[in-house]
Design an enzyme around this catalytic site. Structure first.
Site, mmCIF file in Angstrom:
data_model
loop_
_atom_site.group_PDB
_atom_site.id
_atom_site.type_symbol
_atom_site.label_atom_id
_atom_site.label_comp_id
_atom_site.label_asym_id
_atom_site.label_seq_id
_atom_site.Cartn_x
_atom_site.Cartn_y
_atom_site.Cartn_z
ATOM 1 N N HIS A 158 -2.786 -18.334 0.289
ATOM 2 C CA HIS A 158 -0.597 -18.620 -0.235
ATOM 3 C C HIS A 158 -0.890 -17.082 -1.032
ATOM 4 C CE1 HIS A 158 -0.516 -22.226 0.909
ATOM 5 N NE2 HIS A 158 -1.133 -22.846 0.371
ATOM 6 N N SER A 279 -0.900 12.361 -2.047
ATOM 7 C CA SER A 279 0.548 12.268 -1.497
ATOM 8 C C SER A 279 0.580 13.989 -1.821
ATOM 9 C CB SER A 279 1.271 11.532 -2.290
ATOM 10 O OG SER A 279 2.544 12.105 -2.331
ATOM 11 N N LYS A 285 -0.751 10.684 -6.989
ATOM 12 C CA LYS A 285 -1.186 9.052 -6.093
ATOM 13 C C LYS A 285 -2.574 9.274 -5.556
ATOM 14 C CE LYS A 285 1.639 6.174 -3.900
ATOM 15 N NZ LYS A 285 2.518 5.841 -3.463
ATOM 16 N N GLU A 292 -5.326 1.749 5.209
ATOM 17 C CA GLU A 292 -3.776 1.306 6.324
ATOM 18 C C GLU A 292 -4.207 1.249 7.481
ATOM 19 O OE1 GLU A 292 -0.382 2.245 2.582
ATOM 20 O OE2 GLU A 292 -1.932 4.115 3.336
#
Ligand code: ARG
Length: 472
Positions: A158, A279, A285, A292
């Site tokens: 979980h 970024s 970043k 992804e």
């Protein structure tokens, strides 16, 4: 008469340009070119050997087809949309090389059995490549696991910290999944062993073809058993797509862990610069775009499977032109899976593991609450009763903001009189893992044996794949 089309005799009008554009598949089925030529060479040789076409013309036909293959290989093949698909493109180009005798090639053959044969050859190749791709990723995971037998981290259920494990154990979980994923492609190849060639349009031919011979020459063990099934079925393509979709789901889940673990909140790993992006706006970043995208592309491959299932579901026997829609999903899934396996292997091979962060998270003493309950079980307490008592201990620690390990034997006995020792003696991270020594468990000995065993299986699978490679 319809120009350029082999069915010209029956037709008085040329194909409408919109229909030509609409129905052409050459922009994508050119991916079958190599297989189409291979099938045609086998067919031509068989026709000659059977005396269906003059033996003396076979050499020229084969040489012409080999010239076509070279043009495809070096990119000089003039693909022509007016010729609709790869089959007619190859045949027409053969005519350019050998002249009129090219017209003998399509004897006893239909594009229906031809495309089914091309697709089977294609699927054999990409399913072997996909299996190999999972194998290479598994090798990387095993190598990384080997470095991290002693790296401890929480295992989660979980997405809540559950119990401590070794990072090697976690990596080996993905090795297991990918082994089954690879196995699905191997299983598919066992069913891809029958040649549709000779099934004709749907009911074979009156000519004395030798289907065994073409099957053998193309590396199949035998011809298909039913001509209608041969041209009507795409379940093997569906099976490839299903295996690809399942494998992509494995990769997506691995990708998700890499994304999650590279957050500041987890900080368990850092992806290599070569496998991250920045970024354009925020200079600080470092983004996990690679995992992804893998996660995102799983959606696309699942879509490929659903697309072909939907195409096939209402079709009457045998061939229907709808089935031309099989190719793009299959090609897309094969290419997407290949790329995803490759980049994931690179990302996993180069990422930095933050052992310190993992161990700090694994040192949360609450992860050992189960061990405390099992200490009571060893004293003869029923598990439900032990679970309840430890639940109260945990509640007490949370309410009072106490570290579980600071509780003395007396403190514990206030919750259950059977506690045999102070908490610190009952909950120690290292020994907690070592005690989990059942088959499949995270104890060091088990993990080391699992690693050795995984390596043996990888070598065995690799040899089997290489042995299978030499089929034509
Ligand atoms: N391009 C076609 C396909 O992919 C080849 C078979 C065409 N057969 C036909 N009867 N029109 O399905």
């Amino acid at each position: 008469m319809a120009k350029g089309k082999p069915w010209g005799g029956r037709f008085e009008q040329a194909t409408d340009p919109t229909v030509e554009r609409f129905s052409a598949s050459i922009d994508f089925d050119r991916a079958l070119a190599r297989f189409d030529v291979r099938g045609s060479i086998a067919h031509a040789r068989m026709l000659g050997a059977q005396g269906i076409i003059p033996e003396g013309e076979v050499g020229a036909l084969v040489a012409g087809l080999e010239a076509v293959a070279r043009e495809i290989e070096n990119g000089s093949f003039p693909f022509d949309a007016a010729l609709e698909d790869i089959h007619m493109n190859v045949e027409s180009r053969l005519g350019h090389h050998v002249g009129k005798i090219a017209g003998r090639l399509h004897t006893g053959r239909s594009r229906n059995d031809q495309v089914a044969t091309d697709l089977a050859l294609y699927l054999r190749e990409v399913s072997a490549a996909a299996q190999r791709g999972t194998l290479e990723l598994r090798r990387v995971l095993v190598a990384r696991a080997d470095e991290h037998v002693d790296t401890l981290l929480p295992g989660y259920t979980h997405l809540q910290r559950a119990q401590p494990v070794r990072l090697a154990h976690h990596s080996l979980a993905f090795v297991e999944m990918l082994e089954r994923d690879g196995g699905r492609f191997a299983d598919l190849r066992a069913r891809l062993d029958r040649s549709p060639l000779g099934a004709g349009a749907l009911a074979g031919t009156t000519l004395r073809l030798d289907r065994e011979r073409t099957a053998r020459e193309l590396g199949f063990s035998a011809p298909t058993r039913n001509s209608m099934d041969s041209v009507a079925s795409r379940d093997l393509a569906l099976e490839f797509l299903a295996a690809a979709a399942i494998c992509m789901v494995t990769l997506s889940r691995l990708g998700e862990e890499l994304v999650l673990w590279s957050t500041s909140e987890f900080g368990f790993i850092e992806l290599a610069d070569a496998f991250s992006t920045g970024s354009s706006l925020m200079p600080q970043k470092k983004n996990p775009d690679v995992p992804e995208l893998v996660r995102g592309k799983s959606g696309r491959v699942i879509g490929d499977l659903v697309a072909l299932l939907s195409v096939m579901k209402g079709l009457p026997l045998s061939y229907n032109r709808d089935m031309q829609e099989d190719k793009e999903p299959v090609f897309d899934a094969a290419a997407t899976l290949r790329d995803c396996l490759e980049v994931m292997a690179g990302a996993v091979a180069t990422l930095r593991v933050r052992d310190d962060r993992m161990r700090a998270a694994a040192s949360d003493p609450m992860l050992l609450a189960t061990d405390l309950a099992e200490a009571l079980v060893r004293e003869g307490v029923p598990f439900r009763e032990a679970h309840e008592a430890v639940g109260r201990v945990v509640g007490h620690c949370v309410a009072k903001d106490l570290d579980l390990r600071t509780l003395s034997r007396e403190d514990l006995r206030a919750f259950h009189t059977a506690f045999p020792d102070a908490a610190a003696a009952l909950v120690d991270l290292e020994s907690a893992i070592e005690r989990r020594n059942l088959p499949g468990g995270p104890a060091k000995e088990r993990v080391q044996a699992a690693l050795a065993d995984a390596r043996v299986r990888l070598d065995r699978e690799q040899s089997a794949l290489e042995a299978a490679k030499e089929t034509p």
